[in-house]
Design an enzyme around this catalytic site. Structure first.
Site, short mmCIF file in Angstrom:
data_model
loop_
_atom_site.label_atom_id
_atom_site.label_comp_id
_atom_site.label_asym_id
_atom_site.label_seq_id
_atom_site.Cartn_x
_atom_site.Cartn_y
_atom_site.Cartn_z
N TYR A 1 0.80 -1.23 0.00
CA TYR A 1 0.00 0.00 0.00
C TYR A 1 0.84 1.28 0.00
O TYR A 1 0.29 2.36 0.17
CB TYR A 1 -0.94 0.00 1.20
CG TYR A 1 -1.92 -1.15 1.19
CD1 TYR A 1 -2.80 -1.32 0.12
CD2 TYR A 1 -1.94 -2.08 2.22
CE1 TYR A 1 -3.68 -2.39 0.09
CE2 TYR A 1 -2.84 -3.14 2.20
CZ TYR A 1 -3.69 -3.30 1.13
OH TYR A 1 -4.57 -4.34 1.10
N SER B 1 -3.56 -6.49 7.90
CA SER B 1 -4.17 -7.05 6.70
C SER B 1 -3.11 -7.71 5.81
O SER B 1 -2.49 -8.68 6.22
CB SER B 1 -4.95 -5.96 5.97
OG SER B 1 -5.78 -6.49 4.97
N TYR B 2 -2.86 -7.17 4.62
CA TYR B 2 -1.86 -7.76 3.73
C TYR B 2 -0.49 -7.79 4.44
O TYR B 2 0.28 -8.75 4.28
CB TYR B 2 -1.76 -6.95 2.43
CG TYR B 2 -1.08 -7.68 1.31
CD1 TYR B 2 0.30 -7.89 1.32
CD2 TYR B 2 -1.79 -8.15 0.22
CE1 TYR B 2 0.93 -8.55 0.27
CE2 TYR B 2 -1.16 -8.81 -0.83
CZ TYR B 2 0.20 -9.02 -0.79
OH TYR B 2 0.83 -9.67 -1.81
N TRP C 1 -11.00 -5.15 -4.61
CA TRP C 1 -9.62 -4.81 -4.24
C TRP C 1 -8.74 -4.74 -5.48
O TRP C 1 -7.92 -3.83 -5.62
CB TRP C 1 -9.08 -5.86 -3.27
CG TRP C 1 -7.78 -5.52 -2.61
CD1 TRP C 1 -7.59 -5.02 -1.36
CD2 TRP C 1 -6.46 -5.69 -3.18
NE1 TRP C 1 -6.24 -4.85 -1.12
CE2 TRP C 1 -5.53 -5.25 -2.21
CE3 TRP C 1 -5.98 -6.15 -4.40
CZ2 TRP C 1 -4.14 -5.27 -2.43
CZ3 TRP C 1 -4.60 -6.15 -4.63
CH2 TRP C 1 -3.70 -5.72 -3.65
N ASP D 1 -14.61 -8.71 10.91
CA ASP D 1 -13.44 -8.71 10.03
C ASP D 1 -13.40 -10.06 9.32
O ASP D 1 -13.64 -11.10 9.95
CB ASP D 1 -12.18 -8.52 10.88
CG ASP D 1 -10.96 -8.22 10.04
OD1 ASP D 1 -10.57 -9.08 9.23
OD2 ASP D 1 -10.38 -7.13 10.20
N HIS E 1 -12.69 -4.14 9.82
CA HIS E 1 -11.29 -4.39 9.47
C HIS E 1 -10.39 -3.23 9.87
O HIS E 1 -10.41 -2.16 9.26
CB HIS E 1 -11.20 -4.63 7.97
CG HIS E 1 -9.88 -5.13 7.51
ND1 HIS E 1 -9.34 -6.34 7.91
CD2 HIS E 1 -8.96 -4.59 6.65
CE1 HIS E 1 -8.17 -6.53 7.32
NE2 HIS E 1 -7.92 -5.47 6.55
#
Length: 619
Positions: free
Chosen positions: A51, A133-134, A181, A272, A302
């Site tokens: 990101y 997250s990622y 996404w 989430d 999330h």
């Protein structure tokens, strides 16, 4: 490995920008933050993200500054506390070279990056990882490689235990947030897309495209970003659990032995999509006798741990994580790493093995901000599932009842499932779905704001393709906290179809909500071809009664006296999940869709039930 770098001083921290080579010669853009007021070597903290290594992250705030922080500002604060901090763009994203294939390749790239870190004079040989997250998925991918030096992880809302079971697919169905996404991130951050292609991506209306489903390769909103379209369809088309899903980036559960000796703090929210991943990782690691585990589960969507609400429901100021275990979230992570990398004692508030927020207990009225006051409070436990949990079955009846004993008489309730008119998604465990779907708790009724909903609007319970089962009005409070299963006996006129289940806290009417409030708690789905095996799908003999199990996300809720426990059964939840065409066609393929007559059977021979984790009364 060689590296190139530039440096810039920022107060008490100096930032260096490196291009770190991977084993295949690709260079990844990497920022290094070092304390300027002390001499190293230092313990190291690492974040790997797709990101943007210095992008603003709206979920990062501090007690002193409620405005969103940039990723580099968080890294600088860690550096000020005596850490060398490394923040890296993942392969093919922003300033890093190479081709991006979502999730894959992160194990080797993470291991190469850690090897580079361990060779640097500013590293004292101990490393911790962090990220949301990622950036949590990249942590477990790295840990699977048994890297030297890795001592602690702070996993927030991610770190795939099994992406096939939650995060990419769920119950065999495909999570369409992956398509949203892909479009959003192909538009920004990709280093391989031309300007004309970016303009075409920007012009693509994701809502219009979703209404055109099913898609095919070359006829999707990602046709102008082939590498993104390719990985998306690669995930979508792989319906059976095979070696693809066993790759370390997607399947920590297959590599837990590599995590031995690595402490892990796991933080997630009830709404989430990685709540089940979080509890699965905790269970899998704890069963190996792993002592360095902590888990925090709160009433959040999330990453939104710094607000007291999820969707349309408020849980009170105590729901905010900041200030609960540490002054703010940055301080909480520092306390974790100070313990495992510097030997500092954990604050007593962070020493509970499991810390969870039990929702419920509020007034049930509308707050000044317009949300339902559901309330709740924090609880602590020594393990998960919670000690003393009683797994209590509640049986479905043809009269719409949920009862502690199954009906004597075998009966069935049926409905027509039309893939062209799916049940619209209203809240739930979602991320990256905006603007088509939003996460959290909502009254289960449609409006013009609900994607895919059609007039006349009203409660989902009035739809002919939604079966509603509920208990009598409760005569005392009941806490339900833990994993939930729904075991159904079903039949269909189709060779393959889906069944969905949604657990609801049904509020009684009051002045603010004259029709009551149907608050969703958790939901799940099962694609029937996978009812017996994830590895070997099998079609259903039309009309034959078969048993299926639906496993929604875990939850924790206090059902108050005067409420009802409600379970809704249907066959779609769109756009959260792809819609089954009822034909048995290959996953992810375009083709005709047909209406199926789906039935739920109940009674002595077909004891359809929901099994609830009931906690005995305590303060």
């Amino acid at each position: 490995m060689n590296t190139t770098s530039t440096a810039a001083a920022h107060g008490s921290v100096t930032r260096y920008t490196h291009r770190v080579p991977m084993r295949d010669g690709v260079h990844l853009a990497t920022d290094l933050y070092l304390p300027a007021q002390s001499s190293g070597p230092w313990p190291v903290l690492l974040e790997r993200t797709p990101y943007g290594k210095d992008a603003e992250t709206r979920r990062e705030r501090t007690a002193a500054n409620p405005s969103p922080l940039r990723r580099g500002e968080v890294a600088a604060r860690f550096a000020e506390a005596g850490y060398a901090v490394v923040v890296q763009d993942c392969r093919g994203r922003f300033d890093s070279e190479g081709q991006f294939t979502k999730y894959l390749g992160e194990a080797h790239d993470g291991a190469d990056t850690l090897q580079w870190i361990m060779a640097q004079p500013w590293c004292n040989g101990t490393v911790g990882t962090y990220g949301l997250s990622y950036a949590a998925h990249t942590q477990t991918a790295l840990a699977s490689q048994r890297p030297a030096g890795l001592k602690a992880m702070f996993l927030e809302c991610g770190g795939f235990a099994n992406a096939y079971r939650g995060g990419i697919r769920h119950g065999g169905a495909f999570e369409l947030k992956q398509a949203v996404w892909a479009l959003r991130n192909a538009r920004s951050g990709s280093n391989r897309i031309s300007e004309s292609a970016r303009q075409a991506l920007d012009a693509a209306d994701i809502g219009d495209w979703f209404l055109r489903l099913p898609w095919s390769r070359g006829d999707s909103p990602l046709q102008w970003a082939p590498e993104y379209e390719d990985y998306l369809f690669g995930q979508w088309e792989r319906g059976a659990f095979d070696d693809y899903w066993r790759q370390p980036e997607l399947y920590a559960a297959g590599h837990y032995e590599a995590f031995d000796g690595v402490a892990a703090m796991m933080v997630c929210g009830w709404w989430d999509p990685y709540a089940q991943t979080t509890t699965d990782n905790y269970l899998g690691l704890s069963q190996r006798g792993h002592n360095g585990l902590r888990m925090v589960l709160g009433p959040w969507t999330h990453g939104e741990r710094s607000v007291p609400y999820a969707g349309d429901v408020d849980f009170g100021p105590a729901a905010v994580l900041d200030g609960q275990l540490a002054p703010d979230y940055v301080a909480m992570r520092l306390a974790w790493f100070d313990h495992w990398l510097k030997g500092v004692a954990l604050p007593p508030a962070m020493d509970d093995t499991v810390r969870y927020f039990r929702m419920g207990g509020g007034t049930g009225r509308r707050t000044p901000a317009g949300r339902l006051d559901h309330g709740g409070s924090w609880r602590s436990a020594g393990h998960w599932p919670l000690p003393g949990t009683a797994f209590v079955p509640w049986y479905l009846g043809a009269d719409g009842a949920l009862a502690p004993v199954h009906p004597d008489r075998d009966e069935a309730l049926g409905f027509d499932f039309d893939p062209a008119s799916p049940v619209p998604t209203i809240g739930g465990s979602i991320t990256s779905g905006e603007p088509l779907m939003v996460a959290g708790a909502y009254d289960q009724r449609t409006s013009e704001q609900v994607f895919g909903a059609r007039a006349p609007h009203g409660p989902l319970a009035r739809r002919p393709d939604v079966l509603v089962f509920q208990t009598p009005v409760l005569d005392e409070d009941m806490e339900v906290s833990g994993p939930i299963t729904i075991e159904l006996w079903v039949s269909s006129t189709a060779p393959d179809t889906d069944f969905t289940a949604k657990l609801i806290d049904q509020y009684p009417p009051n002045e603010d909500y004259p029709e009551g409030y149907a608050m969703n708690l958790t939901d799940g789905i099962l694609r029937c071809r996978y009812r017996g095996s994830w590895e070997t799908p099998e079609m259903m003999p039309p009309g034959e009664v078969v048993q299926i199990t639906i496993e929604p996300m875990p939850t924790s809720n206090l059902f108050r006296k005067g409420h009802r426990i409600r379970l809704d059964i249907s066959s779609s939840n769109f756009p959260r999940f792809d819609v089954n065409p009822n034909t048995g066609a290959a996953e992810g393929s375009a083709g005709p869709r047909v209406v199926a007559r789906n039935s739920v059977h109940m009674g002595r021979n077909w004891p359809s039930r929901v099994v609830l984790p009931v906690i005995s009364a305590r303060p």
